[in-house]
Design a protein around this motif. Structure first.
Motif, PDB file in Angstrom:
ATOM      1  N   GLU A 282       0.848  -1.197   0.000  1.00  0.00           N
ATOM      2  CA  GLU A 282       0.000   0.000   0.000  1.00  0.00           C
ATOM      3  C   GLU A 282       0.881   1.243   0.000  1.00  0.00           C
ATOM      4  O   GLU A 282       1.856   1.326   0.746  1.00  0.00           O
ATOM      5  N   ARG A 283       0.520   2.186  -0.829  1.00  0.00           N
ATOM      6  CA  ARG A 283       1.358   3.368  -0.979  1.00  0.00           C
ATOM      7  C   ARG A 283       1.316   4.263   0.256  1.00  0.00           C
ATOM      8  O   ARG A 283       0.251   4.620   0.738  1.00  0.00           O
ATOM      9  N   SER A 284       2.496   4.615   0.727  1.00  0.00           N
ATOM     10  CA  SER A 284       2.610   5.568   1.824  1.00  0.00           C
ATOM     11  C   SER A 284       2.509   6.980   1.256  1.00  0.00           C
ATOM     12  O   SER A 284       2.485   7.184   0.037  1.00  0.00           O
ATOM     13  N   ASN A 285       2.456   7.964   2.151  1.00  0.00           N
ATOM     14  CA  ASN A 285       2.459   9.348   1.689  1.00  0.00           C
ATOM     15  C   ASN A 285       3.702   9.651   0.865  1.00  0.00           C
ATOM     16  O   ASN A 285       3.647  10.383  -0.127  1.00  0.00           O
ATOM     17  N   ALA A 286       4.843   9.086   1.284  1.00  0.00           N
ATOM     18  CA  ALA A 286       6.088   9.328   0.567  1.00  0.00           C
ATOM     19  C   ALA A 286       6.013   8.777  -0.859  1.00  0.00           C
ATOM     20  O   ALA A 286       6.400   9.430  -1.825  1.00  0.00           O
ATOM     21  N   THR A 287       5.496   7.548  -0.997  1.00  0.00           N
ATOM     22  CA  THR A 287       5.368   6.950  -2.317  1.00  0.00           C
ATOM     23  C   THR A 287       4.401   7.740  -3.182  1.00  0.00           C
ATOM     24  O   THR A 287       4.651   7.980  -4.370  1.00  0.00           O
ATOM     25  N   ARG A 288       3.317   8.185  -2.587  1.00  0.00           N
ATOM     26  CA  ARG A 288       2.341   8.983  -3.340  1.00  0.00           C
ATOM     27  C   ARG A 288       2.946  10.306  -3.801  1.00  0.00           C
ATOM     28  O   ARG A 288       2.615  10.808  -4.874  1.00  0.00           O
ATOM     29  N   SER A 289       3.829  10.874  -2.991  1.00  0.00           N
ATOM     30  CA  SER A 289       4.451  12.138  -3.394  1.00  0.00           C
ATOM     31  C   SER A 289       5.349  11.939  -4.619  1.00  0.00           C
ATOM     32  O   SER A 289       5.398  12.796  -5.507  1.00  0.00           O
TER      33      SER A 289
END
Length: 377
Positions: A282-289
């Motif tokens: 699941e994508r973290s905030n960091a990955t989404r950024s």
């Protein structure tokens, strides 16, 4: 000579407890129903002032601070009865300054941090800066006083110290010890918290390519990177502002993070541990950024920290290597058979030549000063 002062070194939760307790103390004293000794109230007041100072200059606000902890409601109390009569003007002004700051930042709704928990948002996590232990004698012990929860003793370095002073490579950090503890750690120097720069900016942010610091905590202080420990900082809405390529990343061994100098292959969080063959973690905030950066092509600051895992890492410390753009994202399989996402970052042209950059920084003088850090002050 160095100077010893008190400063907040506790967690957000401890600070909220102190704030709530102090407000209750004010009210009970004003209504003559309280039994708390004046000296204890003064000590709690000192702790709360330090906590508010930390919030104002060294805290990344996030929505749950308002939604779950209701910090906004507490900060608003001195503006209306009966607290407008109870809270001393100096404390009320400090509370108003924090409230204005967090209101202007919309309580972090457009820039959620990576970790939503509150237990250690002020903690000086080990980013490699404590590879050698700080001797207990570096800071004289202080007694644990009533109301001192969350407070610590900070030994301020002399302003003209070659290494730790205003012109030295350690400018921005100091040695601290929590009251009642024997452990000494690095902390942001409270004397210069007002100089701490926001890293929530795309582009160079006024930082010269090749800038070098002994520890990531100092890159954080100077606005090069938005966290003293995490590797990616950014916003799901606006994209990543900066990433740190660690020379000691365990992902190197699995060929998940590949550093080719002007091109990087940067894997998402939890990529190494995922065992799901059908979907990435699941994508973290960091990955989404990073995903957002791939879409909007906003430049990302890339910093490299020392270690043997990368040919291009600095010999010591952490270096700013310029602006990169996220050009692609690949879905791959790790050694456990699980899927993961890997982002491709490419260095923008028109910057200082990368080979020259690696050859020059850190300079011989910077490395010599680095070796003197643990002579303390």
């Amino acid at each position: 000579e160095s100077e010893t002062v008190s400063a907040w070194v506790g967690s957000f939760s401890e600070g909220m407890n102190s704030l709530r307790t102090l407000l209750a103390n004010y009210k009970s004293r004003a209504t003559k129903k309280g039994t708390t000794k004046p000296a204890e109230v003064k000590q709690r007041e000192k702790a709360v002032k330090s906590f508010l100072h930390k919030l104002r200059y060294d805290f990344e606000v996030y929505p749950s601070v308002k939604d779950e902890h209701h910090l906004d409601k507490y900060l608003e109390l001195p503006t209306g009865p009966p607290y407008d009569e109870y809270v001393p003007p100096q404390v009320a002004q400090s509370m108003a300054a924090v409230l204005d700051k967090f209101n202007s930042e919309n309580w972090g709704r457009t820039d959620p941090p990576e970790t939503p928990g509150d237990e250690d948002v002020f903690a000086d996590d080990d980013d490699g800066s404590a590879a050698a232990p700080v001797p207990a004698s570096a800071i004289p012990p202080a007694p644990s006083l009533p109301g001192s929860l969350g407070m610590g003793t900070v030994r301020l370095p002399p302003r003209n110290h070659r290494i730790w002073g205003e012109q030295g490579i350690m400018h921005g950090l100091a040695l601290s010890r929590r009251l009642g503890s024997t452990r000494t750690t690095y902390t942001l120097n409270p004397r210069y918290l007002h100089q701490k720069r926001s890293a929530k900016v795309h582009g160079h942010n006024g930082i010269q390519v090749g800038s070098w610091w002994p520890f990531q905590k100092l890159a954080h202080f100077h606005g090069a990177h938005g966290a003293p420990v995490r590797g990616i900082t950014g916003s799901r809405d606006h994209g990543a502002y900066s990433v740190v390529v660690s020379g000691t990343s365990t992902y190197h061994d699995a060929d998940m993070d590949v550093d080719e100098g002007t091109r990087l292959y940067y894997s998402a969080d939890s990529s190494c541990d995922n065992e799901d063959r059908h979907r990435p973690p699941e994508r973290s905030n960091a990955t989404r950024s990073l995903e957002t950066s791939m879409r909007n092509r906003q430049p990302v600051r890339v910093l490299r920290s020392s270690g043997r895992g990368s040919t291009y890492a600095p010999a010591v410390g952490i270096r700013y290597d310029g602006l990169y753009v996220v050009t692609d994202m690949k879905v791959k399989t790790n050694q456990r058979g699980g899927m993961y996402e890997q982002f491709v970052l490419e260095r923008l042209p028109g910057q200082l030549d990368f080979g020259e950059l690696c050859a020059i920084w850190p300079t011989h003088s910077q490395k010599a000063d680095y070796d003197k850090i643990r002579q303390w002050y």
